[in-house]
Design a protein around this motif. Structure first.
Motif, mmCIF file in Angstrom:
data_model
loop_
_atom_site.group_PDB
_atom_site.id
_atom_site.type_symbol
_atom_site.label_atom_id
_atom_site.label_comp_id
_atom_site.label_asym_id
_atom_site.label_seq_id
_atom_site.Cartn_x
_atom_site.Cartn_y
_atom_site.Cartn_z
ATOM 1 N N LEU A 15 0.833 -1.198 0.000
ATOM 2 C CA LEU A 15 0.000 0.000 0.000
ATOM 3 C C LEU A 15 0.877 1.260 0.000
ATOM 4 O O LEU A 15 0.630 2.205 -0.759
ATOM 5 C CB LEU A 15 -0.928 -0.010 1.218
ATOM 6 C CG LEU A 15 -1.873 1.173 1.368
ATOM 7 C CD1 LEU A 15 -2.861 1.223 0.210
ATOM 8 C CD2 LEU A 15 -2.611 1.073 2.692
ATOM 9 N N ASN A 18 2.492 1.612 -3.412
ATOM 10 C CA ASN A 18 1.519 2.113 -4.393
ATOM 11 C C ASN A 18 1.304 3.613 -4.226
ATOM 12 O O ASN A 18 1.216 4.351 -5.213
ATOM 13 C CB ASN A 18 0.191 1.368 -4.263
ATOM 14 C CG ASN A 18 0.254 -0.018 -4.864
ATOM 15 O OD1 ASN A 18 1.033 -0.273 -5.774
ATOM 16 N ND2 ASN A 18 -0.557 -0.923 -4.349
ATOM 17 N N ALA A 19 1.227 4.068 -2.990
ATOM 18 C CA ALA A 19 1.045 5.498 -2.743
ATOM 19 C C ALA A 19 2.268 6.287 -3.218
ATOM 20 O O ALA A 19 2.138 7.337 -3.858
ATOM 21 C CB ALA A 19 0.788 5.750 -1.260
ATOM 22 N N ASN A 22 2.546 7.123 -6.914
ATOM 23 C CA ASN A 22 1.744 8.226 -7.444
ATOM 24 C C ASN A 22 2.447 9.574 -7.328
ATOM 25 O O ASN A 22 1.911 10.579 -7.796
ATOM 26 C CB ASN A 22 0.387 8.289 -6.725
ATOM 27 C CG ASN A 22 -0.495 7.126 -7.120
ATOM 28 O OD1 ASN A 22 -0.578 6.779 -8.289
ATOM 29 N ND2 ASN A 22 -1.136 6.518 -6.147
#
Length: 63
Positions: A15, A18-19, A22
């Protein structure tokens, strides 16, 4: 810079990665690399028998 140790599940690490993915590459690529290297090492160590440990690219027997 002071280091800290965090204990997160694989799902939580993914998680976070993935953050970070961005955000602009130039700002986060070193952090992503550190997480991946440390995570890979820890996962490899957890798959070894108790009398062995992972050191760099070598598996050493612990006596």
């Amino acid at each position: 810079m002071n280091d800290i140790n965090l204990k997160l599940s694989v799902e939580e690490i993914n998680l976070v990665l993935n953050a970070l993915g961005n955000l602009p590459y130039i700002q986060v690529h070193n952090v992503i690399n550190k997480i991946q290297v440390q995570g890979k090492t820890q996962l490899q160590e957890s798959e070894l028998p108790e009398d062995q440990h992972y050191a760099g690219n070598k598996i050493a027997k612990v006596s």
